[in-house]
Design an enzyme around this catalytic site. Structure first.
Site, PDB file in Angstrom:
ATOM      1  N   HIS A 223       1.293  -1.477  -0.019  1.00 24.33           N
ATOM      2  CA  HIS A 223       0.179   0.087   0.691  1.00 24.33           C
ATOM      3  C   HIS A 223       0.876   1.029  -0.294  1.00 24.33           C
ATOM      4  O   HIS A 223       2.002   1.099   0.213  1.00 24.33           O
ATOM      5  CB  HIS A 223      -0.477  -0.153   1.466  1.00 24.33           C
ATOM      6  CG  HIS A 223      -2.456   0.713   1.461  1.00 24.33           C
ATOM      7  ND1 HIS A 223      -1.206   2.414   1.655  1.00 24.33           N
ATOM      8  CD2 HIS A 223      -2.841   1.366   1.081  1.00 24.33           C
ATOM      9  CE1 HIS A 223      -2.953   3.109   2.102  1.00 24.33           C
ATOM     10  NE2 HIS A 223      -3.962   1.806   1.244  1.00 24.33           N
TER      11      HIS A 223
ATOM     12  N   ASP B 139       2.684  -4.420   8.110  1.00 28.00           N
ATOM     13  CA  ASP B 139       1.342  -3.694   7.554  1.00 28.00           C
ATOM     14  C   ASP B 139      -0.043  -4.351   8.254  1.00 28.00           C
ATOM     15  O   ASP B 139      -0.120  -5.194   7.194  1.00 28.00           O
ATOM     16  CB  ASP B 139       1.543  -2.869   6.263  1.00 28.00           C
ATOM     17  CG  ASP B 139       0.307  -2.690   5.844  1.00 28.00           C
ATOM     18  OD1 ASP B 139      -1.116  -2.647   6.776  1.00 28.00           O
ATOM     19  OD2 ASP B 139      -0.005  -1.644   5.336  1.00 28.00           O
TER      20      ASP B 139
ATOM     21  N   GLN C  70      -5.058  -5.512   6.711  1.00 24.81           N
ATOM     22  CA  GLN C  70      -6.182  -5.836   6.181  1.00 24.81           C
ATOM     23  C   GLN C  70      -5.806  -7.266   6.909  1.00 24.81           C
ATOM     24  O   GLN C  70      -6.870  -8.257   6.442  1.00 24.81           O
ATOM     25  CB  GLN C  70      -5.538  -6.190   4.476  1.00 24.81           C
ATOM     26  CG  GLN C  70      -5.920  -5.181   4.317  1.00 24.81           C
ATOM     27  CD  GLN C  70      -7.351  -4.571   4.032  1.00 24.81           C
ATOM     28  OE1 GLN C  70      -7.951  -4.836   4.602  1.00 24.81           O
ATOM     29  NE2 GLN C  70      -7.337  -3.127   3.775  1.00 24.81           N
TER      30      GLN C  70
ATOM     31  N   LYS D  82     -11.487  -0.853  10.306  1.00 25.48           N
ATOM     32  CA  LYS D  82     -11.183  -1.920   9.140  1.00 25.48           C
ATOM     33  C   LYS D  82     -11.311  -3.306  10.713  1.00 25.48           C
ATOM     34  O   LYS D  82     -11.778  -3.989   9.670  1.00 25.48           O
ATOM     35  CB  LYS D  82      -9.850  -1.558   8.611  1.00 25.48           C
ATOM     36  CG  LYS D  82      -9.344  -1.047   8.143  1.00 25.48           C
ATOM     37  CD  LYS D  82      -8.279  -0.976   6.654  1.00 25.48           C
ATOM     38  CE  LYS D  82      -7.044  -0.195   6.629  1.00 25.48           C
ATOM     39  NZ  LYS D  82      -8.040   0.256   4.919  1.00 25.48           N
TER      40      LYS D  82
ATOM     41  N   CYS E 203      -4.806   2.171  -3.828  1.00 18.12           N
ATOM     42  CA  CYS E 203      -3.753   3.000  -3.655  1.00 18.12           C
ATOM     43  C   CYS E 203      -2.414   1.672  -3.142  1.00 18.12           C
ATOM     44  O   CYS E 203      -1.688   1.720  -2.762  1.00 18.12           O
ATOM     45  CB  CYS E 203      -3.805   3.194  -1.438  1.00 18.12           C
ATOM     46  SG  CYS E 203      -4.904   4.442  -1.811  1.00 18.12           S
TER      47      CYS E 203
HETATM   48  C1  LIG Z   1      -2.942  -2.686   3.594  1.00 12.88           C
HETATM   49  C2  LIG Z   1      -3.349  -1.880   3.846  1.00 12.88           C
HETATM   50  N1  LIG Z   1      -2.188  -0.386   5.059  1.00 12.88           N
HETATM   51  C3  LIG Z   1      -2.548   0.274   5.234  1.00 12.88           C
HETATM   52  C4  LIG Z   1      -4.023   1.270   4.776  1.00 12.88           C
HETATM   53  C5  LIG Z   1      -3.812   1.756   4.980  1.00 12.88           C
HETATM   54  O1  LIG Z   1      -5.317   2.218   6.643  1.00 12.88           O
HETATM   55  P1  LIG Z   1      -5.004   3.444   6.962  1.00 12.88           P
HETATM   56  O2  LIG Z   1      -5.321   4.666   6.029  1.00 12.88           O
HETATM   57  O3  LIG Z   1      -6.379   3.652   7.871  1.00 12.88           O
HETATM   58  O4  LIG Z   1      -4.255   4.598   7.645  1.00 12.88           O
HETATM   59  C6  LIG Z   1      -4.738   0.488   4.690  1.00 12.88           C
HETATM   60  C7  LIG Z   1      -6.045   1.047   4.418  1.00 12.88           C
HETATM   61  O5  LIG Z   1      -6.215   1.677   3.560  1.00 12.88           O
HETATM   62  C8  LIG Z   1      -4.554  -1.028   4.061  1.00 12.88           C
HETATM   63  O6  LIG Z   1      -5.133  -1.752   3.253  1.00 12.88           O
END
Ligand SMILES: Cc1ncc(COP(=O)(O)O)c(C=O)c1O
Lengths: 414, 141
Positions: free
Chosen positions: A131, A208, A211, A234, A372
């Site tokens: 991401h 990270d 998910q 999430k 993203c």
């Molecule tokens: C794999 C992953 N990393 C990071 C994020 C970023 O999360 P947040 O927008 O809650 O900081 C997301 C969410 O879209 C994600 O799916």
């Protein structure tokens, strides 16, 4: 295992759906079919009620007042840190930092650890399926420190090339920062193996887990991971709250990330000394209400036998995959053997935005676009995908509606 | 005399009244998208790209016989169909009329959602760009 109560609530998806008020609304004249859980999950009324109760009866600023409300709010807030520590099986609640989200959690490590410990020529390893939140902070820090960013390639199926990973690892590798479960593909990465390999090279590992936690329980001590980042929103919790787990010895060695109230021990104009963990990293009045409500989200998960939630989601995924594969023109993106919660696809070369627009007319919420993960989309040579992402409160009716919608989209767009 | 912007808007609204079902409406928009000639390769350049994060839109405008003439394209077919409607309404009109036109047909044919900025499909930016280009062209005309 801990000696906790083992009488779980029976898993009955229709009863569970009654806990989620939004699932009973209509969109464009149809019952809402919510399959955008990867972007953010819906909230059970237990979480919503907890937040309301806090604001109606319990609100005060924390960690400072001698008065009743402040002490009570401080207790509730710190209890959630304790609960998060237990949920993750971390060694101590000092290892649990509250942030704004996964993004801020990763930025905290990139800024505090990265700026302090990275030297010119050091290397950080990420992967093709990251991401943007786990790419950009490292690009920024690497540029500033003269460090190099290395990228693990993936296969067409959407799995990490583990041989290439081992070739990238060397004595200059300081950190491996990887997505645990891919938001765009659903791939579950072999994180235990990755951590073992990285540690053999004396490299740290950040995962990270944005998910991952919505779909599985993750045990910090069993994994032996160094940093773990995720977002409350999430996983049934409120928006604006994230967690960073960090190994205590590491967090202790890192300088503060932001300066201000709460994070200090003593301030004079000559010199300021910092508070201890975890407060050193939590400057300013924190997100009290959302943190307290997040405690109810964790309690909600704990009402169930996690294996039943996982089994239900895997059944949905298999059923959706099998039914969607019959749709004219469907092309799946990401076919890893180990997957959680996500089906990404395109209808031939139709723009995902068009498919999403048709589905929206039918009340079906999916995500379309690059999720993203632009470098990942570039790897597949596509502008984006349509992504259906599941939660344990989705049912077979949701999948049937999705398939119906995708069939319609295929009929009118192809 | 050719029709004014508002006369064309009213025609479009009347045509869309024939559809009782959303699906017929979208089938028609998709049809419009497929039939729109799109843009010559020479105009599919980055400087003609209208910012929008989901579907991309390219817009080219020129002055012909005192009228603003638009051609546009998109990589998403529904967006392209809506572009076809916008071109039908706004192209080959005097630029100052385009600049001051009030676009009410989008709302009346039930496509307002497509013009909310969160859609990020480039259409809002496209309309803005059509207007600013018209203003610039009206200075030359
Ligand atoms: C794999 C992953 N990393 C990071 C994020 C970023 O999360 P947040 O927008 O809650 O900081 C997301 C969410 O879209 C994600 O799916």
């Amino acid at each position: 295992m801990s000696g906790k109560v083992t009488s779980f609530r029976k898993f009955d998806v229709e009863k569970i759906r009654n806990d989620f008020p939004v699932l009973h609304r209509e969109v464009n004249g149809n019952p809402l079919v919510y399959l955008d859980n990867g972007a953010s999950s819906q909230k059970p009324k237990q979480v919503i009620d907890r937040m309301t109760r806090y604001y109606e009866h319990e609100h005060a600023n924390i960690h400072r007042g001698v008065h009743h409300l402040s002490q009570r709010a401080t207790d509730s807030y710190e209890q959630v840190r304790e609960a998060t520590c237990n949920y993750l099986n971390a060694a101590s609640s000092r290892e649990i930092l509250f942030t704004r989200g996964t993004t801020e959690s990763i930025n905290l490590v990139a800024c505090s650890w990265g700026r302090h410990f990275l030297k010119e020529g050091d290397e950080i390893i990420i992967s093709t399926m990251e991401h943007h939140s786990n790419i950009v902070p490292w690009q920024m820090t690497c540029e500033e420190r003269g460090a190099k960013l290395k990228v693990i390639p993936i296969s067409k199926a959407g799995e990490l090339d583990m041989e290439a990973f081992q070739n990238l690892l060397n004595e200059r590798t300081r950190l491996v920062s990887l997505v645990h479960v891919s938001n765009a593909l659903g791939t579950i990465n072999p994180v235990k193996e990755i951590i073992n390999l990285a540690h053999q090279c004396n490299a740290l590992v950040l995962l990270d887990g944005a998910q991952a936690l919505p779909h599985m329980k993750v045990d910090m001590r069993a994994l032996d991971v160094d940093f773990y980042a995720f977002s409350a929103h999430k996983m049934l919790g409120p928006t604006g709250l994230g967690i960073l787990y960090g190994r205590e010895s590491l967090l202790d060695s890192m300088p503060p990330y932001q300066g201000g109230g709460e994070m200090i021990e003593r301030v004079t104009f000559e010199k300021t000394t910092y508070n201890e963990l975890p407060f050193k990293f939590e400057a300013g009045t924190p997100n009290i209400a959302d943190t307290i409500a997040f405690g109810s989200a964790l309690e909600y998960y704990d009402e169930f036998d996690q294996d039943e939630l996982i089994a239900h989601e895997q059944d949905l995924l298999a059923y959706a995959g099998q039914r969607l594969s019959q749709v004219d023109g469907i092309e799946f993106v990401g076919m890893a053997r180990d997957k959680a919660g996500v089906i990404s696809f395109n209808l031939k070369d139709i723009h995902p935005f068009d498919v999403g627009t048709i589905l929206d007319q039918m009340g079906i919420a999916v995500r379309t676009g690059h999720h993203c993960t632009q470098p990942l989309m570039d790897f597949y040579g596509i502008v984006g995908t349509v992504r259906a992402s599941f939660a344990f409160y989705n049912n077979q009716t949701d999948v049937d509606a999705l398939v119906d919608g995708v069939e319609k989209a295929s009929a009118i767009l192809l | 005399m050719s029709s004014s912007i508002d006369e064309i808007q009213d025609q479009v609204i009347e045509e869309f009244q024939l559809f009782d079902q959303w699906i017929e409406k979208y089938e028609y928009i998709i049809e419009l998208g497929k039939n729109l000639p799109g843009l010559d390769d020479q105009y599919m350049r980055d400087e003609n790209l209208v910012p929008g994060c989901q579907s991309r839109v390219w817009l080219h405008a020129e002055l012909k016989g005192g009228k603003a003439v638009y051609a546009a394209d998109s990589d998403a077919i529904i967006t392209k169909g809506i572009i076809a409607l916008l071109i039908r309404v706004l192209s080959e009109q005097p630029p100052e009329k385009v600049h001051e036109a009030e676009l009410y047909f989008i709302d009346r044919i039930g496509l307002k959602d497509h013009l909310s900025s969160t859609r990020s499909n480039g259409l809002v930016s496209m309309i803005n760009k059509m207007r600013t280009v018209a203003r610039d062209l009206s200075k030359i005309a």
